[in-house]
Motif scaffolding. Structure first.
Motif, mmCIF file in Angstrom:
data_model
loop_
_atom_site.group_PDB
_atom_site.id
_atom_site.type_symbol
_atom_site.label_atom_id
_atom_site.label_comp_id
_atom_site.label_asym_id
_atom_site.label_seq_id
_atom_site.Cartn_x
_atom_site.Cartn_y
_atom_site.Cartn_z
ATOM 1 N N ALA A 103 -9.265 -5.072 -7.876
ATOM 2 C CA ALA A 103 -9.283 -3.567 -8.207
ATOM 3 C C ALA A 103 -10.774 -3.185 -7.914
ATOM 4 C CB ALA A 103 -8.815 -3.134 -9.380
ATOM 5 N N PRO B 148 -9.690 -2.449 -3.636
ATOM 6 C CA PRO B 148 -8.521 -1.836 -3.817
ATOM 7 C C PRO B 148 -7.469 -1.628 -3.130
ATOM 8 C CG PRO B 148 -10.576 -0.072 -3.730
ATOM 9 C CD PRO B 148 -11.024 -1.617 -3.610
ATOM 10 N N ASP B 149 -7.861 -1.495 -1.880
ATOM 11 C CA ASP B 149 -6.521 -1.214 -0.920
ATOM 12 C C ASP B 149 -5.822 -2.759 -0.746
ATOM 13 O OD1 ASP B 149 -7.248 1.465 -0.827
ATOM 14 O OD2 ASP B 149 -8.680 1.087 0.800
ATOM 15 N N LEU C 209 -4.922 -3.542 -7.927
ATOM 16 C CA LEU C 209 -4.651 -2.554 -8.225
ATOM 17 C C LEU C 209 -3.154 -2.165 -8.797
ATOM 18 C CD1 LEU C 209 -6.062 0.257 -9.333
ATOM 19 C CD2 LEU C 209 -6.041 0.992 -6.915
#
Length: 391
Positions: free
Chosen positions: A242, A246-247, A297
């Motif tokens: 995260a 985060p992607d 995430l």
């Protein structure tokens, strides 16, 4: 009293200058010190199909079809007549539980003394090869038969030895396509009380996927080495992804096995369920649980705790963890390989009663052979076998 040969070996090992010698020179001098006529090292290639001579790029022996390969597969001494005369003894090169290759010792006759010294030389060379291959590219190049793609090069730098173990537990893994992996990886390690294992599969099949897996591996190890329990360890992976990627997300199964009791605890983060193998038969539903979301995430936004699962193994049980590239592969006829074909392959691979690393080698080769050695996705398999300390 020590033999003259033993004294020569002692002098060789006591000289610090000998540690910088190339392996060929070391083999020749150690062989002479032990009174052995001629010795040759063969290393297994990265896919464990060939034994490649360290000093001759044109020499290769099939692991499946030669006596040297038999030695590698069974981890046991094999003997044959040499051409034009004399005898050859094949010794396994083992670093603990990991199979590195084989050592050929040629002699006019294989006396008990020659065999004893050959075993000693094989043990010494295995230690030397393991200590040097981390920084000497000659060992790495020798075990490759084609160029390595960049994502695979990065991920393989993070992987542990293919096999680890003690007298009571062995963990072994394979990863394909060997030269073009993108987001799969495995990890295993031992403490005095616990076997830790993980199989990870990051989204995609590119350098970003490999980076996601590398961060996940690092987070696992960082938490493990500070004594984190299983939920804390997975939380560390969630937080790391995260914060830094985060992607991206990563599926995986992470386990901890109590070596004394056989109690196995695991967490499944969006991954295929592990298979329990008991009495050589896969028990497909024994470890099937509702998986949690992948790590990263997406889970942190889910707002609920992950589930920890637990079973108690029986002596001789094997647990097999794998990525979906195994079951989603296609056969030569274009059909999905599927869980049932995978289970059938496991039964065939274990039927001969082979050691765990050999079972896994046969298993991954059967999957590759079913699709002309071309996988559409990464396929990773890790298997561990447990015996209680009293066995």
């Amino acid at each position: 009293m020590p033999t003259p040969e033993g004294g020569m070996l002692e002098e060789f090992l006591a000289d610090p200058g000998n540690f910088a010698l190339d392996l060929g020179t070391v083999i020749a001098r150690c062989s002479a010190a032990l009174g052995l006529q001629h010795s040759v090292v063969y290393l297994a290639d990265i896919q464990q199909r060939q034994l490649l001579k360290m000093t001759d790029t044109a020499s290769a022996l099939s692991i499946d079809d030669t006596l040297a390969g038999w030695c590698y597969r069974t981890q046991a001494l094999r003997v044959e007549e040499s051409d034009p005369g004399g005898m050859t003894a094949w010794f396994p090169l083992l670093d603990g539980a990991e199979r590195l290759g084989v050592l050929a010792v040629h002699a006019p006759a294989l006396t008990p003394v020659v065999l004893r010294r050959g075993r000693a030389l094989a043990s010494l060379l295995a230690i030397m090869i393991t200590s040097k291959r981390a920084y000497k590219d000659s060992f790495v190049r020798r075990t490759r038969t084609e160029p390595m793609h960049l994502p695979a090069e990065m991920l393989r730098a993070f992987l542990p030895p293919r096999t680890i173990g003690t007298a009571h537990v062995v963990s072994t893994a394979v990863l394909e396509p060997a030269y073009d992996i993108g987001g799969d990886a495995f990890d295993h390690s031992l403490t005095e009380t616990t076997l830790h294992t993980a199989v990870l599969d990051a989204m995609g099949h590119n350098l970003a996927s490999g980076l996601t897996t590398a961060v996940s591996l690092a987070a696992c190890r960082n938490a493990r080495r500070t004594g984190a329990n299983l939920p804390e360890l997975v939380t560390c992976v969630d937080d790391a992804l995260a914060a830094w990627l985060p992607d991206q997300f990563c599926t995986g199964v992470i386990t901890q096995l109590d070596l004394a009791t056989g109690v196995l605890r695991w967490m499944n983060c969006g991954h295929p369920a592990p298979l329990l193998i008991r009495d050589e038969l896969p028990m497909i539903d024994e470890m099937a649980r509702q998986p949690d979301p992948p790590m990263g995430l997406p889970f942190l936004l889910a707002g609920r705790p992950r589930q920890t699962h637990e079973i108690t193994l029986e002596p001789g049980d094997r647990v097999l963890m794998y990525t979906d590239g195994v079951t989603e592969a296609r056969t030569r006829e274009g059909e999905e390989f599927g869980l049932q074909r995978f289970a059938d392959s496991i039964i065939r691979a274990t039927a001969a009663g082979e050691l765990a690393p050999e079972v896994l080698r046969r298993l991954i080769h059967s999957i590759l052979d079913a699709q002309h050695n071309r996988l559409r996705d990464d396929a990773t398999i890790l298997m561990f076998e447990w015996w209680p300390p009293s066995q």
